[in-house]
Design a protein around this motif. Structure first.
Motif, PDB file in Angstrom:
ATOM      1  N   GLU A   1     -12.724  19.618  13.379  1.00  0.00           N
ATOM      2  CA  GLU A   1     -14.169  19.403  13.559  1.00  0.00           C
ATOM      3  C   GLU A   1     -14.420  17.986  14.094  1.00  0.00           C
ATOM      4  OE1 GLU A   1     -16.962  21.607  12.944  1.00  0.00           O
ATOM      5  OE2 GLU A   1     -15.226  22.885  13.314  1.00  0.00           O
ATOM      6  N   PRO A   2     -15.424  17.701  14.871  1.00  0.00           N
ATOM      7  CA  PRO A   2     -16.354  18.710  15.374  1.00  0.00           C
ATOM      8  C   PRO A   2     -15.819  19.391  16.636  1.00  0.00           C
ATOM      9  CG  PRO A   2     -17.043  16.526  16.064  1.00  0.00           C
ATOM     10  CD  PRO A   2     -15.779  16.339  15.284  1.00  0.00           C
ATOM     11  N   LYS A   3     -15.784  20.726  16.596  1.00  0.00           N
ATOM     12  CA  LYS A   3     -15.433  21.484  17.816  1.00  0.00           C
ATOM     13  C   LYS A   3     -16.696  21.580  18.665  1.00  0.00           C
ATOM     14  CE  LYS A   3     -13.516  25.142  15.595  1.00  0.00           C
ATOM     15  NZ  LYS A   3     -13.326  24.686  14.206  1.00  0.00           N
TER      16      LYS A   3
ATOM     17  N   GLU B   1     -12.352  27.935  11.280  1.00  0.00           N
ATOM     18  CA  GLU B   1     -13.653  27.271  11.261  1.00  0.00           C
ATOM     19  C   GLU B   1     -13.609  25.814  10.791  1.00  0.00           C
ATOM     20  OE1 GLU B   1     -16.741  29.865   9.748  1.00  0.00           O
ATOM     21  OE2 GLU B   1     -16.357  31.164  11.489  1.00  0.00           O
ATOM     22  N   PRO B   2     -12.831  25.512   9.733  1.00  0.00           N
ATOM     23  CA  PRO B   2     -12.829  24.100   9.306  1.00  0.00           C
ATOM     24  C   PRO B   2     -11.940  23.183  10.157  1.00  0.00           C
ATOM     25  CG  PRO B   2     -11.695  25.518   7.705  1.00  0.00           C
ATOM     26  CD  PRO B   2     -12.058  26.377   8.851  1.00  0.00           C
TER      27      PRO B   2
ATOM     28  N   ALA C   1     -13.702  27.321  19.150  1.00  0.00           N
ATOM     29  CA  ALA C   1     -15.054  27.502  18.581  1.00  0.00           C
ATOM     30  C   ALA C   1     -15.595  28.889  18.933  1.00  0.00           C
ATOM     31  CB  ALA C   1     -15.980  26.416  19.110  1.00  0.00           C
TER      32      ALA C   1
END
Ligand SMILES: Cc1ncc(COP(=O)(O)O)c(C=O)c1O
Length: 398
Positions: free
Chosen positions: A158-160, A154-155, A146
């Motif tokens: 998730e959630p990072k 970025e994708p 993150a």
């Protein structure tokens, strides 16, 4: 086992995480790696900027043998002799006062992130956000991913961990705009290694220091790739005339043995008991190796050697650029990169591998060189011969 049997195991038993050529390394000596078929490779990857003393250096082999006969592991709940000797020498050599030892760079950075958040809790009304930069690299755990500025990550997963904002590297205004009452720290690599060897400008780093002082937030330098002589100073921050509040080290400090460190100023000795730790923190074997590597670097003048060899390498590449299609030669000490104008980086890496030269392409058109700090003039010349051969198709003369 023959090579095809070995590769069959690789293809059927290892969890696939990256693509590797069908080569199995089995020996290393100095600047050279050898595969199972006894091919010899000139190594300008250096274990990914890790093997600062070269492959299988005597000093590490000896200290591992001696320490493993004496004490391999006590437990993290006890002090041990090499831990204390190493902590004293390492903190004496830099501007930080306290150290926590870890095994990987990502783990040291996780500790740095936790320490910055702890600082936010104790001194800044619960501020937790950390400003990092685009194209940065800080590791592969959920929080360090993150923190990393790779857009393509970025994708993923998730959630990072939340709480990271990405400013533009070398753009002080972009950092300023992100500061709020939630900010507890700014974290950068002084030279972005995985991002393609992007060197931080002096005004940028000095500006960040000033900003951190004004806003009462922390400056974290990730020196996992740049630390311990790699850039021609023992620590890269020395080039800038500023001191970080927190610094992380990894890679070269163990010379190939898994070792990393989180260092902080005295006023940041604020973790409560139990908030930070790890089974292998301060493990005697790692401590003895770290101590031996640091002593060797200091004793053999390898920081100065790295500076000199880095200058020579830059000069050789600059000379090359007047005949061949390469540009943007950049870096510090022995962390150097250039761009290919006509060839893809990965294709060039593959061609050089056929000539038994190991180099790396961190970006589509970039080539990165991060050899052991012990590299000499002859090995630099050997490098240039192979580069020339594979650049021949892109000679500026035709
Ligand atoms: C600047 C920087 N930070 C952190 C890391 C992560 O270190 P490790 O792979 O040991 O977890 C790396 C690794 O390449 C790095 O270059």
């Amino acid at each position: 086992m023959n090579k095809s049997e070995l590769i069959k195991i690789a293809n059927s038993r290892l969890l696939t995480v990256t693509s590797r050529p069908d080569i199995v390394m089995c020996k290393g000596q100095g600047m050279y790696l050898y595969d199972t078929e006894d091919n010899c490779y000139l190594d300008f990857i250096g274990g990914w900027a890790v093997n600062c003393l070269g492959h299988s250096p005597r000093v590490i082999a000896d200290v591992l043998a001696e320490q493993s006969r004496t004490l391999i592991n006590a437990s993290p709940s006890f002090y041990n002799l090499p831990m204390l000797e190493y902590a004293a020498l390492l903190t004496e050599q830099c501007c930080l006062d306290r150290v926590f030892f870890a095994s990987t760079g990502a783990e040291a950075n996780e500790g740095a992130i936790k320490l910055a958040r702890k600082y936010g809790q104790v001194f800044k009304n619960g501020a937790f956000e950390i400003i990092t930069t685009q194209y940065s690299f800080h590791g592969r755990t959920l929080a360090t991913m993150a923190a990393t500025g790779k857009q393509q990550w970025e994708p993923m997963f998730e959630p990072k961990a939340g709480g990271f904002r990405k400013a533009v590297f070398n753009d002080l205004d972009s950092v300023k705009q992100m500061i709020s009452d939630k900010t507890c720290a700014i974290m950068i690599e002084p030279v972005q290694g995985e991002g393609g060897v992007n060197v931080a400008a002096t005004e940028f780093v000095r500006g960040l220091r000033q900003l951190c002082d004004q806003e009462n937030i922390l400056l974290i330098l990730d020196e996992i790739q740049t630390g311990l002589g790699r850039t021609g100073k023992l620590f890269c921050y020395e080039h800038y005339g500023v001191e970080p509040d927190i610094m992380t080290l990894g890679k070269g400090i163990g010379g190939g043995y898994p070792l990393a460190a989180l260092l902080a100023k005295e006023r940041l000795n604020i973790f409560e008991t139990g908030e930070q730790g790890g089974t292998y923190t301060g493990q005697p074997l790692a401590m003895a190796v770290g101590l031996a590597v640091l002593k060797e670097i200091l004793g053999q003048g390898l920081v100065e050697h790295s500076r000199k060899m880095g200058e020579l390498l830059m000069a050789m590449l600059t000379e090359l650029s007047s005949h061949y299609e390469i540009e943007n030669i950049r870096g510090m000490g022995l962390l150097v990169a250039f761009d290919l104008t006509k060839t893809k980086g990965q294709d060039f890496v593959t061609k050089c591998l056929q000539d038994r030269l190991l180099i790396n392409s961190p970006k589509e058109r970039s080539i990165r060189l991060m050899p052991p700090l012990v590299v000499n003039e002859i090995e630099l010349e050997e490098l240039v011969v192979v580069l020339k051969k594979n650049l021949a198709g892109s000679s500026r003369l035709g």
